[in-house]
Design a protein around this motif. Structure first.
Motif, PDB file in Angstrom:
ATOM      1  N   HIS A 133       0.835  -1.198   0.000  1.00 18.42           N
ATOM      2  CA  HIS A 133       0.000   0.000   0.000  1.00 18.42           C
ATOM      3  C   HIS A 133       0.868   1.245   0.000  1.00 18.42           C
ATOM      4  N   ALA A 134       0.297   2.283  -0.568  1.00 16.68           N
ATOM      5  CA  ALA A 134       0.964   3.580  -0.628  1.00 16.68           C
ATOM      6  C   ALA A 134      -0.067   4.659  -0.320  1.00 16.68           C
ATOM      7  N   ALA A 135       0.421   5.793   0.172  1.00 17.76           N
ATOM      8  CA  ALA A 135      -0.472   6.890   0.529  1.00 17.76           C
ATOM      9  C   ALA A 135      -0.719   7.830  -0.643  1.00 17.76           C
ATOM     10  N   ARG A 136       0.314   8.113  -1.431  1.00 22.15           N
ATOM     11  CA  ARG A 136       0.177   9.068  -2.526  1.00 22.15           C
ATOM     12  C   ARG A 136       0.804   8.520  -3.785  1.00 22.15           C
ATOM     13  N   PRO A 137       0.058   8.102  -4.757  1.00 21.13           N
ATOM     14  CA  PRO A 137      -1.390   8.032  -4.735  1.00 21.13           C
ATOM     15  C   PRO A 137      -1.857   6.867  -3.871  1.00 21.13           C
ATOM     16  N   ALA A 138      -3.034   7.017  -3.308  1.00 24.43           N
ATOM     17  CA  ALA A 138      -3.573   5.988  -2.423  1.00 24.43           C
ATOM     18  C   ALA A 138      -3.937   4.740  -3.225  1.00 24.43           C
ATOM     19  N   TRP A 139      -3.388   3.613  -2.828  1.00 23.75           N
ATOM     20  CA  TRP A 139      -3.723   2.355  -3.484  1.00 23.75           C
ATOM     21  C   TRP A 139      -3.327   1.195  -2.585  1.00 23.75           C
ATOM     22  N   VAL A 140      -3.939   0.053  -2.845  1.00 23.60           N
ATOM     23  CA  VAL A 140      -3.636  -1.195  -2.138  1.00 23.60           C
ATOM     24  C   VAL A 140      -3.674  -2.325  -3.149  1.00 23.60           C
ATOM     25  N   GLU A 141      -2.751  -3.255  -3.017  1.00 21.02           N
ATOM     26  CA  GLU A 141      -2.740  -4.454  -3.844  1.00 21.02           C
ATOM     27  C   GLU A 141      -2.400  -5.629  -2.945  1.00 21.02           C
ATOM     28  N   HIS A 142      -3.222  -6.655  -2.951  1.00 19.51           N
ATOM     29  CA  HIS A 142      -3.009  -7.816  -2.083  1.00 19.51           C
ATOM     30  C   HIS A 142      -2.019  -8.783  -2.726  1.00 19.51           C
ATOM     31  N   HIS A 143      -1.257  -9.453  -1.883  1.00 14.44           N
ATOM     32  CA  HIS A 143      -0.277 -10.426  -2.350  1.00 14.44           C
ATOM     33  C   HIS A 143       0.034 -11.396  -1.216  1.00 14.44           C
ATOM     34  N   LEU A 144       1.001 -12.256  -1.442  1.00 16.47           N
ATOM     35  CA  LEU A 144       1.441 -13.213  -0.434  1.00 16.47           C
ATOM     36  C   LEU A 144       2.920 -13.001  -0.153  1.00 16.47           C
ATOM     37  N   LEU A 145       3.317 -13.217   1.085  1.00 11.22           N
ATOM     38  CA  LEU A 145       4.734 -13.322   1.407  1.00 11.22           C
ATOM     39  C   LEU A 145       5.027 -14.810   1.405  1.00 11.22           C
ATOM     40  N   LEU A 146       5.665 -15.285   0.340  1.00 10.38           N
ATOM     41  CA  LEU A 146       6.029 -16.693   0.232  1.00 10.38           C
ATOM     42  C   LEU A 146       7.321 -16.922   1.001  1.00 10.38           C
ATOM     43  N   LEU A 147       7.316 -17.891   1.892  1.00  9.17           N
ATOM     44  CA  LEU A 147       8.483 -18.186   2.725  1.00  9.17           C
ATOM     45  C   LEU A 147       9.257 -19.319   2.070  1.00  9.17           C
ATOM     46  N   ALA A 148       9.933 -18.967   0.977  1.00 10.49           N
ATOM     47  CA  ALA A 148      10.604 -19.967   0.155  1.00 10.49           C
ATOM     48  C   ALA A 148      11.775 -19.317  -0.583  1.00 10.49           C
ATOM     49  N   ASP A 149      12.518 -20.145  -1.262  1.00  8.74           N
ATOM     50  CA  ASP A 149      13.654 -19.705  -2.061  1.00  8.74           C
ATOM     51  C   ASP A 149      13.208 -18.756  -3.176  1.00  8.74           C
ATOM     52  N   ARG A 150      14.056 -17.799  -3.476  1.00 12.80           N
ATOM     53  CA  ARG A 150      13.760 -16.790  -4.506  1.00 12.80           C
ATOM     54  C   ARG A 150      13.380 -17.410  -5.842  1.00 12.80           C
ATOM     55  N   ARG A 151      14.066 -18.453  -6.238  1.00  8.94           N
ATOM     56  CA  ARG A 151      13.786 -19.058  -7.550  1.00  8.94           C
ATOM     57  C   ARG A 151      12.371 -19.637  -7.602  1.00  8.94           C
ATOM     58  N   ARG A 152      11.951 -20.309  -6.536  1.00  9.93           N
ATOM     59  CA  ARG A 152      10.597 -20.875  -6.504  1.00  9.93           C
ATOM     60  C   ARG A 152       9.546 -19.762  -6.515  1.00  9.93           C
ATOM     61  N   CYS A 153       9.829 -18.688  -5.806  1.00  9.89           N
ATOM     62  CA  CYS A 153       8.907 -17.541  -5.789  1.00  9.89           C
ATOM     63  C   CYS A 153       8.823 -16.904  -7.171  1.00  9.89           C
ATOM     64  N   ALA A 154       9.959 -16.786  -7.836  1.00 16.70           N
ATOM     65  CA  ALA A 154       9.997 -16.164  -9.165  1.00 16.70           C
ATOM     66  C   ALA A 154       9.201 -16.977 -10.181  1.00 16.70           C
ATOM     67  N   VAL A 155       9.245 -18.297 -10.068  1.00 22.84           N
ATOM     68  CA  VAL A 155       8.475 -19.146 -10.989  1.00 22.84           C
ATOM     69  C   VAL A 155       6.985 -18.847 -10.861  1.00 22.84           C
ATOM     70  N   LEU A 156       6.497 -18.763  -9.625  1.00 24.01           N
ATOM     71  CA  LEU A 156       5.072 -18.455  -9.439  1.00 24.01           C
ATOM     72  C   LEU A 156       4.734 -17.045  -9.913  1.00 24.01           C
ATOM     73  N   ALA A 157       5.591 -16.082  -9.596  1.00 22.63           N
ATOM     74  CA  ALA A 157       5.333 -14.704 -10.028  1.00 22.63           C
ATOM     75  C   ALA A 157       5.295 -14.608 -11.552  1.00 22.63           C
ATOM     76  N   HIS A 158       6.201 -15.302 -12.197  1.00 20.36           N
ATOM     77  CA  HIS A 158       6.243 -15.293 -13.657  1.00 20.36           C
ATOM     78  C   HIS A 158       4.968 -15.900 -14.225  1.00 20.36           C
ATOM     79  N   ARG A 159       4.494 -16.942 -13.606  1.00 23.67           N
ATOM     80  CA  ARG A 159       3.266 -17.602 -14.059  1.00 23.67           C
ATOM     81  C   ARG A 159       2.068 -16.649 -14.005  1.00 23.67           C
TER      82      ARG A 159
END
Length: 147
Positions: free
Chosen positions: A100-126
């Motif tokens: 989230h940010a105040a200016r401009p005001a916005w929110v975007e939901h996501h997950l904090l994946l507790l895993a290796d960067r490469r595994r996280c990147a695969v899901l993000a890329h998908r």
């Protein structure tokens, strides 16, 4: 590509990042389970969250608004649900989060994946995400640009 500190580009030919998106990354506060961090900063709260989960690193990964193109809330929520399901199936623990940010005001939901960067990147890329925010114990966060 606009130069940003604490950013690493993995794509050979990254998509052009305009000043609005670059500023958005800089001013966003990424939060999960009551712990927040900003790009290029260290967060003792994130350190505690990682330590309590028994991991050394994780990444904030989203499924909303692929390639920074706005989508309806219902569609975004469905995609985040698919990301959750895939993370569970892959055995990747996670915490619910939001940017989230105040200016401009916005929110975007996501997950904090507790895993290796490469595994996280695969899901993000998908889910056609531009980048992930990598967090590590006792280290400043870094943005990893995937596209």
């Amino acid at each position: 590509m606009i130069a940003l500190p604490h950013v690493r580009v993995l794509a050979r030919d990254p998509l052009p990042v305009g000043p609005r998106l670059a500023r958005g990354w800089r001013v966003t506060s990424y939060e999960a389970a009551g712990a927040a961090v900003r790009l290029g900063r260290r967060s003792p709260a994130i350190d505690r969250l990682l330590f309590a989960a028994g991991v050394r690193r994780g990444a904030f990964v989203g499924a909303w608004n692929p390639l920074s193109r706005l989508r309806p809330r219902r569609w975004n929520d469905a995609m985040l649900g698919r990301l959750r399901a895939l993370a569970r199936r892959a055995g990747m623990p996670f915490r619910e989060g939001a940017g989230h940010a105040a200016r401009p005001a916005w929110v975007e939901h996501h997950l904090l994946l507790l895993a290796d960067r490469r595994r996280c990147a695969v899901l993000a890329h998908r889910f056609r995400q531009h980048a992930i925010l990598l967090v590590r114990l006792r280290a400043p966060s870094r943005l990893i640009v995937l596209r």
